[in-house]
Design a protein around this motif. Sequence first.
Motif, PDB file in Angstrom:
ATOM      1  N   THR A  75       0.829  -1.210   0.000  1.00  0.00           N
ATOM      2  CA  THR A  75       0.000   0.000   0.000  1.00  0.00           C
ATOM      3  C   THR A  75       0.863   1.259   0.000  1.00  0.00           C
ATOM      4  O   THR A  75       0.604   2.211  -0.752  1.00  0.00           O
ATOM      5  N   THR A  77       3.905   1.511  -1.038  1.00  0.00           N
ATOM      6  CA  THR A  77       4.591   1.605  -2.331  1.00  0.00           C
ATOM      7  C   THR A  77       3.674   2.210  -3.381  1.00  0.00           C
ATOM      8  O   THR A  77       4.082   3.076  -4.166  1.00  0.00           O
ATOM      9  N   THR A  78       2.411   1.762  -3.381  1.00  0.00           N
ATOM     10  CA  THR A  78       1.429   2.297  -4.330  1.00  0.00           C
ATOM     11  C   THR A  78       1.178   3.776  -4.077  1.00  0.00           C
ATOM     12  O   THR A  78       1.127   4.585  -5.014  1.00  0.00           O
ATOM     13  N   ASP A  79       1.021   4.134  -2.797  1.00  0.00           N
ATOM     14  CA  ASP A  79       0.786   5.541  -2.439  1.00  0.00           C
ATOM     15  C   ASP A  79       1.961   6.414  -2.873  1.00  0.00           C
ATOM     16  O   ASP A  79       1.769   7.541  -3.353  1.00  0.00           O
ATOM     17  N   ASN A  81       4.080   5.814  -5.343  1.00  0.00           N
ATOM     18  CA  ASN A  81       4.065   5.932  -6.805  1.00  0.00           C
ATOM     19  C   ASN A  81       2.979   6.897  -7.267  1.00  0.00           C
ATOM     20  O   ASN A  81       3.189   7.684  -8.201  1.00  0.00           O
ATOM     21  N   ASN A  82       1.809   6.832  -6.604  1.00  0.00           N
ATOM     22  CA  ASN A  82       0.715   7.746  -6.951  1.00  0.00           C
ATOM     23  C   ASN A  82       1.106   9.194  -6.659  1.00  0.00           C
ATOM     24  O   ASN A  82       0.768  10.112  -7.416  1.00  0.00           O
ATOM     25  N   GLU A  83       1.813   9.382  -5.542  1.00  0.00           N
ATOM     26  CA  GLU A  83       2.258  10.727  -5.173  1.00  0.00           C
ATOM     27  C   GLU A  83       3.247  11.264  -6.203  1.00  0.00           C
ATOM     28  O   GLU A  83       3.175  12.432  -6.604  1.00  0.00           O
ATOM     29  N   LYS A  84       4.151  10.390  -6.657  1.00  0.00           N
ATOM     30  CA  LYS A  84       5.120  10.803  -7.677  1.00  0.00           C
ATOM     31  C   LYS A  84       4.407  11.173  -8.972  1.00  0.00           C
ATOM     32  O   LYS A  84       4.742  12.165  -9.622  1.00  0.00           O
ATOM     33  N   THR A  85       3.392  10.356  -9.339  1.00  0.00           N
ATOM     34  CA  THR A  85       2.635  10.620 -10.557  1.00  0.00           C
ATOM     35  C   THR A  85       1.874  11.937 -10.453  1.00  0.00           C
ATOM     36  O   THR A  85       1.839  12.733 -11.399  1.00  0.00           O
ATOM     37  N   ALA A  86       1.263  12.161  -9.275  1.00  0.00           N
ATOM     38  CA  ALA A  86       0.498  13.395  -9.057  1.00  0.00           C
ATOM     39  C   ALA A  86       1.406  14.619  -9.120  1.00  0.00           C
ATOM     40  O   ALA A  86       1.050  15.645  -9.714  1.00  0.00           O
ATOM     41  N   ARG A  87       2.581  14.503  -8.511  1.00  0.00           N
ATOM     42  CA  ARG A  87       3.523  15.628  -8.527  1.00  0.00           C
ATOM     43  C   ARG A  87       3.989  15.929  -9.947  1.00  0.00           C
ATOM     44  O   ARG A  87       4.129  17.089 -10.339  1.00  0.00           O
TER      45      ARG A  87
END
Length: 209
Positions: A75, A77-79, A81-87
Motif C-alpha cells: 500500500t 509503495t502504491t501511495d 508511486n501515486n504521489e510521484k505521478t500526481a507531482r
Amino acid sequence: MKNYEEILTDAGIEIPADKKDTIKKAMGENYKTVEDYNKASSARDKYKKDLEDVQTKLDGFKDIDVEDLKNQIATLTTDLNNEKTARAAEAKKAEIEKTVGTFLSGKKFVNALTEKSIKNSLIEELDKDSAKGKSIEDIFNGLITGEDGKQMENILADDVGSGKKAHFTTAFKGSGTGGTLTKDDFKKMSLDERIKLKTKDPELYKTLS
C-alpha cells in the motif's frame, strides 16, 4: 608449550629418524594442540552465541502478521508511486499554464470571459497526446478558426467593429424559424456552449439570457 617430540624426549623416548615423518603425519591427523583446541572452542562458542542472537530476534517476530506487513508495504509503495505521478502531473500542468500565460499575454481579447475560455481550452489541448509535434500557435489558431477555415469573430479585440457577423456551427442550430436559437434552446445549453455563444454573438447571448 612443548610439542610431542619434546615431551617424548623428556621422557627418555627417542623417535627413530626414519619414523619421524610418519609419526608427525599421524599426530597431525589425529591430535590437535591446546592452541588449536582453544581456537576451535572459541569459534564454536561464537557460532553458538550468534545462533542464540538470531533465535532471539526471530522470537521477536512471532506475534507479527507477516501478510499484513506485506500488505502495508504494498500500500505504501502504491501511495508513493501515486504521489510521484500526481507531482509530475502538477508540474506538467504548471508548466503548461505558464507557457499559455506567456503566449496569450500578447493577445487582446474582446472580454475577460472569452480570454478565460480560450485559455482553458488551450491548456486542455496542450495536455493531450495529440498536441505532440504541434506548436502552441498552431493549436491556438485551431481553436479560433471556424469550419469554413476563417478566423472566428468576436474573440480577438482586433475583430471588434469589423461589421462581420459571427458564423455558428451546427452545435448552435436552434429550434426556431430558420434554425434560430430560442430561449428554450438557451436554457438547454451547457455552460461551455453558453460561453462559446457569448464569444461568437454577444448580442444574441444578451437577448436570450
